[in-house]
Design an enzyme around this catalytic site. Structure first.
Site, PDB file in Angstrom:
ATOM      1  N   GLU A   1       0.790  -1.240   0.000  1.00 14.98           N
ATOM      2  CA  GLU A   1       0.000   0.000   0.000  1.00 14.98           C
ATOM      3  C   GLU A   1       0.827   1.299   0.000  1.00 14.98           C
ATOM      4  O   GLU A   1       0.365   2.336   0.467  1.00 14.98           O
ATOM      5  CB  GLU A   1      -0.986   0.032   1.182  1.00 14.98           C
ATOM      6  CG  GLU A   1      -1.967  -1.134   1.173  1.00 14.98           C
ATOM      7  CD  GLU A   1      -2.979  -1.109   2.323  1.00 14.98           C
ATOM      8  OE1 GLU A   1      -3.294  -0.024   2.824  1.00 14.98           O
ATOM      9  OE2 GLU A   1      -3.451  -2.195   2.700  1.00 14.98           O
TER      10      GLU A   1
ATOM     11  N   HIS B   1      -0.317  -0.993  17.269  1.00 13.04           N
ATOM     12  CA  HIS B   1      -0.312   0.404  17.702  1.00 13.04           C
ATOM     13  C   HIS B   1       0.910   0.745  18.534  1.00 13.04           C
ATOM     14  O   HIS B   1       1.116   1.887  18.911  1.00 13.04           O
ATOM     15  CB  HIS B   1      -1.581   0.713  18.497  1.00 13.04           C
ATOM     16  CG  HIS B   1      -2.820   0.536  17.676  1.00 13.04           C
ATOM     17  ND1 HIS B   1      -3.455  -0.682  17.578  1.00 13.04           N
ATOM     18  CD2 HIS B   1      -3.497   1.387  16.885  1.00 13.04           C
ATOM     19  CE1 HIS B   1      -4.498  -0.555  16.779  1.00 13.04           C
ATOM     20  NE2 HIS B   1      -4.547   0.687  16.331  1.00 13.04           N
TER      21      HIS B   1
ATOM     22  N   GLU C   1      -9.149  -7.640  15.159  1.00  7.88           N
ATOM     23  CA  GLU C   1      -8.320  -7.164  16.262  1.00  7.88           C
ATOM     24  C   GLU C   1      -8.723  -7.899  17.537  1.00  7.88           C
ATOM     25  O   GLU C   1      -9.873  -7.872  17.928  1.00  7.88           O
ATOM     26  CB  GLU C   1      -8.558  -5.662  16.438  1.00  7.88           C
ATOM     27  CG  GLU C   1      -7.754  -5.081  17.562  1.00  7.88           C
ATOM     28  CD  GLU C   1      -8.183  -3.661  17.876  1.00  7.88           C
ATOM     29  OE1 GLU C   1      -8.312  -2.856  16.950  1.00  7.88           O
ATOM     30  OE2 GLU C   1      -8.401  -3.389  19.060  1.00  7.88           O
TER      31      GLU C   1
HETATM   32  N1  GLN Z   1      -5.430  -2.591   4.694  1.00  2.15           N
HETATM   33  C1  GLN Z   1      -5.354  -1.497   5.620  1.00  2.15           C
HETATM   34  C2  GLN Z   1      -3.931  -1.387   6.137  1.00  2.15           C
HETATM   35  O1  GLN Z   1      -3.290  -2.394   6.249  1.00  2.15           O
HETATM   36  C3  GLN Z   1      -6.289  -1.696   6.782  1.00  2.15           C
HETATM   37  C4  GLN Z   1      -6.260  -0.540   7.730  1.00  2.15           C
HETATM   38  C5  GLN Z   1      -7.332  -0.565   8.782  1.00  2.15           C
HETATM   39  O2  GLN Z   1      -7.953  -1.562   9.028  1.00  2.15           O
HETATM   40  N2  GLN Z   1      -7.556   0.529   9.425  1.00  2.15           N
HETATM   41  O3  GLN Z   1      -3.469  -0.311   6.473  1.00  2.15           O
END
Ligand code: GLN
Ligand code: ZN
Length: 542
Positions: free
Chosen positions: A270, A480, A451
């Protein structure tokens, strides 16, 4: 008792309510020892009546008539009509206000330029909007209108009406083809060909993944270099070819690292995405963007939500080029990465002229096209993120079934157009969804990653009662924090998961995307994570 105690030694209290109706508590609210009540008449216009009836002589009613939660101009004429009716009963006990705090809208529309080519907000779309500053002016206009009469606000009224009219009839808003596609949707469009057990067997035959497959959620660290490349491209310092080369180099780095770590299902990382909603919005018809439209997301984090103003369609593929390149340089399966309709809807300013459910279906069809093109391009695993599914739940439980119904349908529409042996993943953050597990299951994704690590897999308790039918990857570490989790602690979490989920349906992955992390800690953490999978596999074999 709280308000009784509060009322003793305080200045006058205005009890403000918003985002939904409080009419079921109207009688109680009227008897509270407070000086005034504020009600949201944008989200719940019907509740006005319950408050008018026997409204106490010693209280004021604050009418929230200017939408504080969205960026559209107020329909001054309609709001004025409501105010006039309220005034007949309440006289001077009537106040006028935004529906809620202005925290959720950008500050000032005047900052947005319609001149700068790169960042311009369409002039016509701009004329339909009101940010916080403009909303305050609208409140003042309404107050003048209700006290001095229509004539006193004639110019503002004319302007508001003209904007409204231009929006109602604008060809920018209405796309017949999109409308027709939505109304032509059939139940089959929201249904995979075969049920999950048959699909997963075909998928397994195709991918031949080991037990406890390992994967990540999509993003890898957004380094300073990546951000600089994106900024340079946006500002014209890099041309498309140069930018493409930089991104491909970045994808290649991410792929090689994942191969070296021994992950089973890879992602492209990404690098090209500024944000998981903005990236898609920028490529879809029907979305507009602001230059300075920042609003608080949480804590000190701010976001610049897109504005959905018209019917939505996807003129061109949005992610195929990157995914295809990533797949071309590895033998491992590459997971395509998309954002789902509900998350795009939730994290944008939405239209107020059609139901949210309709907008969701329009987005779903656009994403469905992208899913189809990814599949055609040879991407056999596709993840559709629905990070915001849970936060879209209405305030009132009685409204949940309706929301869950249309949002699950939207997800199914975007994900069901594929062959049985194409594997659909979804990912959800903040997954306190014990109470909506049946809806999550109804989404029918082949694999869901969620999560769970911060709650020490507490969420999984719900899986004892409710047998989630498909594959599941409970996040084994919290992204996080920069802390590198040890193999032992992730193993412990997986053993907890194994107590409630059959081994053959468990995946191993982090909690969420890794874009806010740095590479050193990511590599160390993933190395330990892969070690967990290996240990579990060998203990199964033993
Ligand atoms: N595919 C997104 C990433 O990996 C998912 C982010 C999210 O769930 N907030 O950043
Ligand atoms: Zn997430």
């Amino acid at each position: 008792p709280t308000y009784a105690a509060l009322s003793q030694n305080t200045p006058k209290i205005l009890l403000a309510t918003y985002f939904d109706s409080v009419e079921q508590h109207a009688e109680l609210l009227k008897t509270l020892p407070v000086a005034g009540l504020h009600i949201d008449l944008v989200r719940a216009p019907q509740q006005a009546e319950s408050f008018l009836h026997n409204f106490p002589e010693d209280k004021i009613l604050s009418a929230g008539l200017v939408d504080g939660r969205n960026i559209w101009r107020c329909n001054i004429s309609a709001a004025l009509q409501t105010l006039n009716t309220l005034r007949e009963t309440l006289g001077d006990r009537l106040w006028v206000a935004p529906s809620c705090s202005l925290l959720h809208v950008p500050v000032d529309l005047a900052q947005e330029s319609t001149l700068n080519k790169q960042t311009q907000l369409d002039k016509v779309v701009k004329s339909w909007l009101a940010f916080a500053t403009q909303k305050l002016a609208e409140v003042a206009t309404l107050a003048r209108g209700v006290t001095l009469g229509k004539e006193a606000i004639a110019p503002q009224l004319a302007q508001a009406n003209a904007a409204l009219e231009s929006r109602v009839y604008s060809p920018k808003v209405h796309d017949k083809a999109v409308r027709n596609r939505v109304s032509a949707l059939t139940p089959q469009d929201a249904q995979r060909h075969s049920p999950f057990p048959e699909r997963i067997a075909q998928q397994q035959a195709r991918f031949n993944l080991p037990a406890f497959p390992t994967t990540t959620i999509g993003s890898f660290p957004q380094t300073a270099d990546i951000r600089a490349a994106r900024a340079d491209y946006k500002q014209g310092r890099l041309n498309a070819a140069e930018y493409g080369a930089e991104m491909r180099a970045e994808i290649q780095r991410a792929v090689r690292k994942q191969e070296a770590l021994g992950l089973d299902v890879l992602v492209h990382g990404e690098a090209e995405r500024n944000d998981m909603v903005e990236y898609f919005g920028e490529q879809l018809q029907g979305f507009a963007f602001t230059e300075y439209g920042w609003v608080q997301s949480y804590g000190s984090r701010c976001v610049k939500p897109p504005i959905i103003y018209g019917d939505i369609s996807r003129p061109l593929p949005m992610t195929v080029e990157w995914a295809q390149y990533a797949q071309s340089i590895t033998d491992k399966p590459m997971k395509g990465m998309l954002t789902g309709p509900i998350t795009i809807l939730q994290w944008s300013f939405v239209r107020n002229d059609i139901p949210r459910a309709d907008t969701a279906l329009q987005i779903a069809l656009a994403i469905r096209d992208e899913v189809h093109d990814l599949e055609q391009a040879g991407i056999a695993i596709i993840q559709i993120d629905e990070a915001a599914m849970r936060e879209g739940l209405p305030l009132k439980k009685s409204d949940w079934p309706f929301y869950l119904d249309w949002s699950v349908r939207a997800f199914r529409v975007c994900s069901s157009g594929v062959k049985d042996d194409t594997q659909i993943h979804t990912h959800m953050c903040y997954s306190e969804f014990n109470d909506i597990l049946p809806a999550i299951a109804a989404m029918d994704a082949d694999v869901i990653t969620i999560e769970t690590s911060r709650s020490d897999m507490e969420l999984l308790e719900a899986f004892r009662e409710f047998h989630y039918p498909n594959d599941i990857g409970p996040g084994v570490y919290d992204i996080h924090s920069p802390r590198v989790p040890s193999t032992e602690e992730m193993l412990r979490l997986m053993r907890k998961a194994l107590a409630v989920i059959p081994a053959n349906r468990l995946w191993i992955n982090p909690d969420c995307g890794l874009k806010t992390r740095g590479w050193p800690e990511v590599e160390a953490a993933l190395q330990n994570m892969v070690a967990v999978a290996r240990q579990l596999r060998s203990s199964m074999a033993a």
